[in-house]
Design a protein around this motif. Structure first.
Motif, PDB file in Angstrom:
ATOM      1  N   LYS A  92     -11.029   5.665  -2.559  1.00 54.03           N
ATOM      2  CA  LYS A  92      -9.807   5.031  -3.064  1.00 54.03           C
ATOM      3  C   LYS A  92      -9.527   3.734  -2.308  1.00 54.03           C
ATOM      4  O   LYS A  92      -9.088   2.737  -2.904  1.00 54.03           O
ATOM      5  N   LYS A  93      -9.788   3.734  -0.999  1.00 55.56           N
ATOM      6  CA  LYS A  93      -9.574   2.524  -0.207  1.00 55.56           C
ATOM      7  C   LYS A  93     -10.523   1.415  -0.649  1.00 55.56           C
ATOM      8  O   LYS A  93     -10.118   0.247  -0.777  1.00 55.56           O
ATOM      9  N   GLY A 107      -9.396   0.098  -3.918  1.00 52.28           N
ATOM     10  CA  GLY A 107      -8.197  -0.705  -3.705  1.00 52.28           C
ATOM     11  C   GLY A 107      -8.528  -2.097  -3.203  1.00 52.28           C
ATOM     12  O   GLY A 107      -7.944  -3.093  -3.660  1.00 52.28           O
ATOM     13  N   CYS A 120      -1.968   3.050  -1.715  1.00 51.06           N
ATOM     14  CA  CYS A 120      -3.182   3.422  -0.981  1.00 51.06           C
ATOM     15  C   CYS A 120      -2.853   3.550   0.502  1.00 51.06           C
ATOM     16  O   CYS A 120      -3.251   2.709   1.317  1.00 51.06           O
ATOM     17  N   SER A 135      -5.444   7.928   2.473  1.00 46.42           N
ATOM     18  CA  SER A 135      -6.191   7.957   1.212  1.00 46.42           C
ATOM     19  C   SER A 135      -7.680   8.190   1.463  1.00 46.42           C
ATOM     20  O   SER A 135      -8.222   7.785   2.496  1.00 46.42           O
ATOM     21  N   LYS A 152       0.809  -1.224   0.000  1.00 45.10           N
ATOM     22  CA  LYS A 152       0.000   0.000   0.000  1.00 45.10           C
ATOM     23  C   LYS A 152       0.842   1.274   0.000  1.00 45.10           C
ATOM     24  O   LYS A 152       0.375   2.330  -0.407  1.00 45.10           O
TER      25      LYS A 152
END
Length: 355
Positions: free
Chosen positions: A61-62, A65, A53, A57, A38
């Protein structure tokens, strides 16, 4: 038998992974580690999913991901046809639930080390627990926040080899007295609890009797450096990211280990707790934590509600400190934890079909 260990971070961020790896290596098990890089760290070990990430973040986005990582995991697992999985993350287990139910029902071990997002998804997390083969937890304190009627196996956050040799270590306070100052208080590891650290700093800033060390990296570091500069604090220092082989030196050079955590982490048993115990260093813990029960029972350090008048509280502890009793108490608790470890090892070997 071929095993996959699945984590939600890169290997360097999962120190307790070594607990499983030691046993797998001892019995020459065939295993891979699937991990998520990450933070853009250079790490050549494992089957690595590279998607930047970090903890800062945005939520979207998480989520994205995790979906990408889920696809990556399923692809790798299907390709290698692993017999069983060890999942080192309740959040990952929740995301993987449909796949686990379809392909790995009663064929995966779930490891639980921290209160996390599963508290918001307890219904599906309970379903995950039902289809797991085994569930390990790193603290009995987690039983208060996890569903009842499951057979949780206690798995402490320590290196068994270091535990066995820990009786060779001696507390610095055995050699110190009130005239041998300053007393070193260290916060070692991932630094994320800025407000708590500032409470400690405010209680001891500019004291000639105490030195505050913050060792490691994390989101709190820049905040603390700015706080030091703004307030012109003279008795605190920083040491950034370190290799795991350096860690013992930091514990040897400290007198007290700061393990005071925010309320949301009150159920856990931290790596710092075990390290303080292994290296025989008194600790500072908050009274509302599960760790405080052990510190009070075995007289392993200072239990406080806050850092008001903490300097006098520390000196009171020093006045009553008995080196021989402290060493004996550390070893007694370590022996108790060793018994837990051998039971965990037995259950893991059963899961691996090794008798």
């Amino acid at each position: 038998m071929k095993i996959a260990i699945v984590t939600q971070s890169q290997i360097v961020r999962v120190p307790h992974l070594k607990i499983f790896r030691n046993i797998l290596n001892d019995y020459n098990c065939n295993y891979d580690i699937i991990c998520w890089n990450k933070e853009g760290l250079v790490d050549k070990e494992g089957i690595i999913f590279n998607y930047y990430c970090p903890a800062t973040s945005p939520k979207i986005k998480k989520i994205y991901g995790y979906l990408l990582y889920l696809r990556f995991i399923i692809s790798k697992v299907n390709r290698s046809s692993y017999d069983k999985l060890i999942i080192i993350s309740p959040a990952l287990a929740i995301v993987m639930y449909p796949y686990l139910k379809f392909k790995y029902k009663n064929k995966f071990w779930l490891d639980y080390r921290d209160v996390s997002i599963e508290q918001k998804f307890m219904k599906i997390f309970t379903k995950v627990l039902r289809i797991s083969s085994n569930i390990s937890i790193s603290s009995d304190g987690f039983r208060d926040v996890l569903p009842m009627n499951f057979d949780y196996v206690l798995s402490h956050n320590f290196n068994i080899d270091i535990i066995k040799s820990s009786r060779l270590n001696n507390s610095n306070l055995c050699k110190k007295n009130i005239s041998n100052l300053p007393i070193v208080i260290s916060t070692i590891g991932y630094l994320r609890d800025t407000n708590v650290y500032i409470e400690l700093i405010d209680g001891l800033k500019d004291s000639k009797n105490f030195e505050l060390r913050f060792i490691g990296e994390g989101p709190s570091v820049n905040n603390l450096k700015n706080y030091k500069a703004i307030n012109r604090i003279s008795n605190m220092s920083f040491y950034g990211r370190y290799e795991i082989c350096e860690e013992s030196t930091f514990y040897y050079e400290t007198d007290f280990v700061n393990i005071y955590f925010p309320k949301e982490f009150s159920n856990l048993m931290s790596n710092r707790f075990y390290n303080a115990l292994i290296y025989h260093r008194p600790m500072i813990v908050n009274s509302n934590s599960f760790q405080a029960e052990f510190v009070k029972k075995y007289n392993l350090g200072l239990v406080v509600d806050d850092f008001v008048d903490v300097e006098n509280k520390l000196f009171d502890y020093l006045q009553s400190y008995n080196c021989v009793e402290f060493e004996e108490n550390c070893n007694n608790l370590l022996n108790e934890f060793l018994s837990d470890y051998y039971y965990f090892e037995k259950k893991l070997l059963e899961f691996l079909n090794i008798r």
